[in-house]
Design a protein around this motif. Structure first.
Motif, short mmCIF file in Angstrom:
data_model
loop_
_atom_site.label_atom_id
_atom_site.label_comp_id
_atom_site.label_asym_id
_atom_site.label_seq_id
_atom_site.Cartn_x
_atom_site.Cartn_y
_atom_site.Cartn_z
N GLN A 195 10.40 -8.32 -8.93
CA GLN A 195 11.27 -7.23 -8.51
C GLN A 195 10.95 -6.83 -7.07
OE1 GLN A 195 11.13 -4.81 -12.66
NE2 GLN A 195 12.18 -3.74 -10.98
N SER A 196 12.01 -6.44 -6.36
CA SER A 196 11.82 -5.91 -5.00
C SER A 196 12.89 -4.86 -4.73
CB SER A 196 11.91 -7.04 -3.97
OG SER A 196 13.20 -7.64 -4.00
N PRO A 197 12.57 -3.83 -3.96
CA PRO A 197 11.23 -3.54 -3.45
C PRO A 197 10.35 -2.97 -4.56
CG PRO A 197 12.72 -1.76 -2.89
CD PRO A 197 13.55 -2.79 -3.59
N GLN A 198 9.07 -2.77 -4.25
CA GLN A 198 8.16 -2.16 -5.22
C GLN A 198 8.41 -0.67 -5.35
OE1 GLN A 198 4.29 -3.55 -3.65
NE2 GLN A 198 4.02 -4.55 -5.62
N ALA A 199 8.81 -0.07 -4.23
CA ALA A 199 9.07 1.37 -4.24
C ALA A 199 10.12 1.69 -3.19
CB ALA A 199 7.79 2.16 -3.97
N THR A 213 10.92 -10.68 -20.85
CA THR A 213 9.78 -10.63 -19.95
C THR A 213 10.13 -9.65 -18.85
OG1 THR A 213 9.24 -12.94 -20.42
CG2 THR A 213 8.23 -11.96 -18.48
N PHE A 214 9.30 -8.61 -18.70
CA PHE A 214 9.62 -7.54 -17.77
C PHE A 214 8.96 -7.75 -16.42
CE2 PHE A 214 12.00 -4.38 -20.09
CZ PHE A 214 11.75 -4.69 -21.42
N GLY A 215 9.66 -7.31 -15.37
CA GLY A 215 9.06 -7.26 -14.05
C GLY A 215 8.09 -6.10 -13.95
N GLU A 216 7.44 -5.99 -12.77
CA GLU A 216 6.44 -4.95 -12.56
C GLU A 216 7.06 -3.58 -12.28
OE1 GLU A 216 3.10 -7.23 -13.38
OE2 GLU A 216 3.31 -5.09 -13.08
N GLY A 217 8.36 -3.56 -12.04
CA GLY A 217 9.03 -2.28 -11.85
C GLY A 217 9.22 -1.91 -10.39
N THR A 218 10.23 -1.09 -10.15
CA THR A 218 10.51 -0.51 -8.83
C THR A 218 10.54 1.01 -8.99
OG1 THR A 218 11.82 -2.40 -8.08
CG2 THR A 218 12.21 -0.28 -6.99
N GLN A 219 9.66 1.66 -8.26
CA GLN A 219 9.58 3.12 -8.35
C GLN A 219 10.57 3.74 -7.39
OE1 GLN A 219 5.60 4.61 -8.13
NE2 GLN A 219 6.21 6.73 -8.33
N LEU A 220 11.53 4.47 -7.91
CA LEU A 220 12.57 5.11 -7.11
C LEU A 220 12.35 6.62 -7.10
CD1 LEU A 220 15.42 4.64 -5.68
CD2 LEU A 220 16.37 5.46 -7.83
#
Lengths: 115, 111
Positions: free
Chosen positions: B5-9, B100-107
């Motif tokens: 995933q991108s971006p991370q945040a 399978t999940f990505g690491e996530g994007t913090q919004l």
């Protein structure tokens, strides 16, 4: 409709102890899943089940066991707890058999600390 | 294999737009999007099943490029309630509804 319920909400275990995390769903879903989520990370699949009596390993099954004797219940057993098992555990379920009904419904989670 | 995933945040002001991307090295059957608020369980947003399909409701939509194994989540005119961590979950044909999940994007949406 309670959805997916999990007990307990919080638990502290000593190293080497064992426990069972309970998960129940009342939506008559065929598929059920157990995930763990470490702080700031994504969800990792531990075990899943496609129906009563059928279970299979996910990405991180070591140290855990599951059983599924009914459609509604999918307990997760931790044997010989280790600090690496400190995490938040989520149970989820989905209907699974139709493309338009594959979304997963998550329970509120169990926050487990092993010290 | 875990999707990327991108971006991370990302930090937005209310009313701004954002795009979150999810890419996989494997041929995908579907892509799910979930939002998780702090201390809560993930909540389903939408599922993309067909190549090039775009879905959405209100100001959140998503697309799935089956050829590139990529999905994007579009948030337009963001609201404070959009704050949270967004996860994509990818499913391959033989996985039997396993995600399978990505690491996530913090919004974060600020006033």
């Amino acid at each position: 409709n309670a959805g997916v319920t999990q007990t307990p909400k919080f638990r502290i275990l000593k190293i080497g102890q064992s426990m069972t995390l309970q998960c129940t769903q009342d939506m008559n879903h065929n598929y059920m899943y157990w995930y763990r989520q470490d702080p700031g990370m994504g969800l990792k699949l531990i075990y899943y089940s496609v129906g009563a009596g059928i279970t299979d390993k996910g990405e991180v099954p070591n140290g855990y066991n599951v059983s599924r004797s009914t459609t509604e219940d999918f307990p997760l057993r931790l044997e010989l707890a280790a600090p690496s098992q400190t995490s938040v555990y989520f149970c989820a379920s989905s209907y699974g058999l139709r493309d338009d009904l594959r979304e997963q419904y998550f329970g509120p989670g169990t926050r487990l600390t092993v010290t | 294999q875990q999707p990327v995933q991108s971006p991370q945040a990302v930090i937005l002001r209310e009313g701004e737009d954002a795009v979150i991307n999810c890419s996989s090295s494997k041929a995908l059957y579907s892509v799910h999007w979930y939002r998780q608020k702090h201390g809560e369980a993930p909540v389903f947003l939408m599922i993309l099943l067909k190549g090039g399909e775009q879905k959405g409701h209100e100001k959140i939509s998503a697309s799935f490029n089956e050829k590139k194994q990529q999905s994007s989540l579009y948030l337009t005119a963001s609201q404070l309630s959009y704050s949270g961590t967004y996860f994509c979950g990818t499913e391959i044909r033989t996985s039997g509804s396993r995600l399978t999940f990505g690491e996530g994007t913090q919004l974060t949406v600020n006033p």
